[in-house]
Design a protein around this motif. Structure first.
Motif, short mmCIF file in Angstrom:
data_model
loop_
_atom_site.label_atom_id
_atom_site.label_comp_id
_atom_site.label_asym_id
_atom_site.label_seq_id
_atom_site.Cartn_x
_atom_site.Cartn_y
_atom_site.Cartn_z
N LEU A 95 0.85 -1.19 0.00
CA LEU A 95 0.00 0.00 0.00
C LEU A 95 0.88 1.24 0.00
CD1 LEU A 95 -2.91 1.18 0.36
CD2 LEU A 95 -2.34 1.40 2.78
N SER A 96 0.62 2.15 -0.95
CA SER A 96 1.30 3.45 -0.95
C SER A 96 0.28 4.52 -0.60
CB SER A 96 1.90 3.76 -2.33
OG SER A 96 2.88 2.81 -2.66
N LEU A 97 0.69 5.45 0.26
CA LEU A 97 -0.19 6.54 0.67
C LEU A 97 0.33 7.85 0.08
CD1 LEU A 97 -0.69 5.59 4.43
CD2 LEU A 97 -2.29 5.20 2.52
N VAL A 98 -0.54 8.59 -0.59
CA VAL A 98 -0.17 9.92 -1.08
C VAL A 98 -0.68 10.92 -0.05
CG1 VAL A 98 -0.56 11.64 -2.89
CG2 VAL A 98 -0.13 9.26 -3.50
N LEU A 99 0.26 11.60 0.59
CA LEU A 99 -0.03 12.45 1.75
C LEU A 99 0.62 13.81 1.57
CD1 LEU A 99 0.86 9.78 4.48
CD2 LEU A 99 -1.42 10.34 3.61
N PRO A 100 0.19 14.82 2.36
CA PRO A 100 0.87 16.11 2.28
C PRO A 100 2.35 15.95 2.63
CG PRO A 100 -1.18 16.27 3.53
CD PRO A 100 -0.94 14.82 3.29
N LEU A 101 3.17 16.57 1.80
CA LEU A 101 4.62 16.52 2.00
C LEU A 101 5.01 17.39 3.19
CD1 LEU A 101 7.48 15.86 0.77
CD2 LEU A 101 7.20 17.94 -0.60
N LYS A 102 5.88 16.87 4.05
CA LYS A 102 6.40 17.72 5.14
C LYS A 102 7.43 18.67 4.57
CE LYS A 102 6.01 16.17 9.79
NZ LYS A 102 6.44 15.26 10.83
N GLN A 103 7.29 19.92 4.84
CA GLN A 103 8.24 20.89 4.32
C GLN A 103 9.60 20.70 4.99
OE1 GLN A 103 7.66 22.65 1.64
NE2 GLN A 103 5.64 21.70 1.64
N ASN A 104 10.64 20.99 4.24
CA ASN A 104 12.01 20.93 4.76
C ASN A 104 12.40 19.58 5.33
OD1 ASN A 104 12.22 23.69 4.11
ND2 ASN A 104 11.20 24.19 6.06
N ALA A 105 11.79 18.53 4.81
CA ALA A 105 12.13 17.19 5.30
C ALA A 105 13.33 16.63 4.55
CB ALA A 105 10.94 16.26 5.14
N GLY A 106 13.76 17.33 3.53
CA GLY A 106 15.01 16.95 2.89
C GLY A 106 14.86 16.05 1.66
N LEU A 107 13.62 15.78 1.24
CA LEU A 107 13.47 14.98 0.02
C LEU A 107 13.81 15.85 -1.19
CD1 LEU A 107 10.11 13.05 0.56
CD2 LEU A 107 12.45 12.20 0.87
N SER A 108 14.41 15.24 -2.20
CA SER A 108 14.66 15.97 -3.44
C SER A 108 13.32 16.34 -4.07
CB SER A 108 15.44 15.08 -4.40
OG SER A 108 15.22 15.48 -5.73
N GLU A 109 13.23 17.55 -4.63
CA GLU A 109 11.98 17.97 -5.28
C GLU A 109 11.65 17.13 -6.49
OE1 GLU A 109 11.21 21.95 -6.44
OE2 GLU A 109 11.57 22.72 -4.41
N LEU A 110 12.68 16.52 -7.05
CA LEU A 110 12.45 15.67 -8.23
C LEU A 110 11.63 14.44 -7.88
CD1 LEU A 110 15.83 15.46 -10.15
CD2 LEU A 110 13.61 16.25 -11.03
N VAL A 111 11.76 13.96 -6.63
CA VAL A 111 11.02 12.77 -6.20
C VAL A 111 9.52 13.02 -6.32
CG1 VAL A 111 10.43 11.32 -4.22
CG2 VAL A 111 12.80 11.96 -4.63
N THR A 112 9.08 14.19 -5.90
CA THR A 112 7.65 14.51 -5.88
C THR A 112 7.24 15.29 -7.13
OG1 THR A 112 8.20 16.47 -4.59
CG2 THR A 112 7.47 14.53 -3.37
N ALA A 113 8.17 15.45 -8.05
CA ALA A 113 7.92 16.21 -9.29
C ALA A 113 7.31 17.57 -8.95
CB ALA A 113 7.02 15.42 -10.25
N GLY A 114 7.77 18.15 -7.84
CA GLY A 114 7.33 19.49 -7.47
C GLY A 114 5.95 19.56 -6.83
#
Ligand code: TXA
Ligand code: MG
Length: 320
Positions: A95-114
């Motif tokens: 199961l994958s959950l699409v959830l609000p991204l935590k700001q400044n959590a350090g994920l590359s913006e490319l992962v979430t395609a912005g």
């Protein structure tokens, strides 16, 4: 792209090498319970960029972030009560959950395609989990196939598509679920299905105690990656076929004596899901060798049958 593509053993030594390659910005394919993933450090923009490049994937199509457990997941996404309920019920699992991204959590913006959401999951697989533990960080991993082709359920499938384009693959056994994870978008207490997959929608509804919206019309994808033509074999495919025509070979389900391959002679949907992608590859090979097209027996639209039919209808869709 010209990479050596090591085949790593699924033991501690292999896991340690895989983890070191990821830390150095490399690309490592690894087994999960659903399909093989193509992993990169989700915090490293350059590494994530090479995932898109290796797959030939459009960069507007975001990746799923894999983490070791719920505690890790909460570093990157905001969990509502409903999201917590689902994660607790189905993780680790498909199961994958699409959830609000935590700001400044350090994920590359490319992962979430912005986007301001992130797709996240905790896989249930001894090798995938060992890799996540050893690496100690988030691993962005789409399915380990060339974009638009059939997802890989074995090391051999991964190498067929990506040899020379990735740094390594961990050589595990064939994936048991055989279909990608179910993707749910969760916004507060509202849940919608973005992709049917390894967790049956019926089980999710039981967990929530109410019905949820069925997958959207495939012509209007909710997930950027849900393009209609996907999982495309080379041969043409006809669905819901009771019998093959003269120029067709049959991918059967249930008691079909004239089937070239049978997803599950006993009509077991779990078995059919496990076999689906490997059999699609095999039957495509046979069909293209003999100039045939592929006919597929009807599969019921219940449980895993929803996800199986979803993948088959994409495989049969007009090519772009
Ligand atoms: O089982 C799986 O989910 C496998 C294994 C490797 O974990 N992974 C997988 O990844 O199927 P991929 O990239 O082939 O499919 C990910 C899907 C895409 O359709 C993408 O558009 C969607 O997830 N997705 C990712 N982030 C999203 C977001 N923030 N919002 C909506 N959809 C998102
Ligand atoms: Mg994929």
């Amino acid at each position: 792209m010209d990479r050596k593509t090591e085949i790593l053993s699924p033991d501690q030594e292999g896991i340690t090498s895989a983890s070191a390659l990821l830390a150095a910005g490399g690309l490592v394919a690894f087994p999960t319970e659903t399909v093989y993933g193509l992993g990169a450090d989700a915090r490293n923009g350059r590494a994530v960029a090479t995932v898109y490049q290796a797959k030939g994937r459009p960069s507007f199509n975001p990746l799923i972030v894999h983490v070791a457990d719920l505690t890790e997941a909460r570093k990157y996404a905001e969990f509502s009560q409903t999201a917590l309920q689902l994660a607790t019920a189905f993780w680790p699992g498909p199961l994958s959950l699409v959830l609000p991204l935590k700001q400044n959590a350090g994920l590359s913006e490319l992962v979430t395609a912005g986007l301001n959401t992130v797709a996240i999951r905790v896989p249930a697989h001894p090798i995938g989990s060992a890799l996540l533990q050893a690496f100690g960080g988030p691993i962005a991993a789409p399915s380990a196939n060339i974009s638009g082709r059939v997802s890989p359920t074995t090391t051999a499938h991964v190498l067929e598509g990506l040899r020379g384009r990735i740094d390594a693959v961990i050589d595990g056994p064939a994936c048991k679920v055989g279909l990608e994870s179910t993707i749910l978008a969760v916004s507060g207490s509202t849940v919608s299905v973005l992709r049917s997959g390894g967790v049956e929608v019926e089980r999710i509804e039981i967990c929530l105690g109410h019905e949820i919206a069925q997958p959207q019309d495939p012509e209007t994808p909710q997930s950027p990656g849900q393009l209609l033509s996907h999982y495309a074999p080379k041969a043409l495919i006809r669905l819901n076929a009771l019998h093959p025509q003269a120029d067709e070979i049959l991918l059967g389900f249930g008691g079909q004596p004239d089937a070239a391959l049978n997803l599950s002679p006993s009509k077991n949907l779990q078995e059919a899901a496990t076999n689906l992608f490997a059999y699609l590859r095999q039957i495509d090979e046979i069909a293209t060798q003999h100039g045939n097209s592929i006919a597929v027996s009807p599969i019921p639209f219940v449980g895993l049958g929803l996800a199986i039919n979803d993948r088959l209808s994409r495989a049969a869709a007009p090519r772009h």
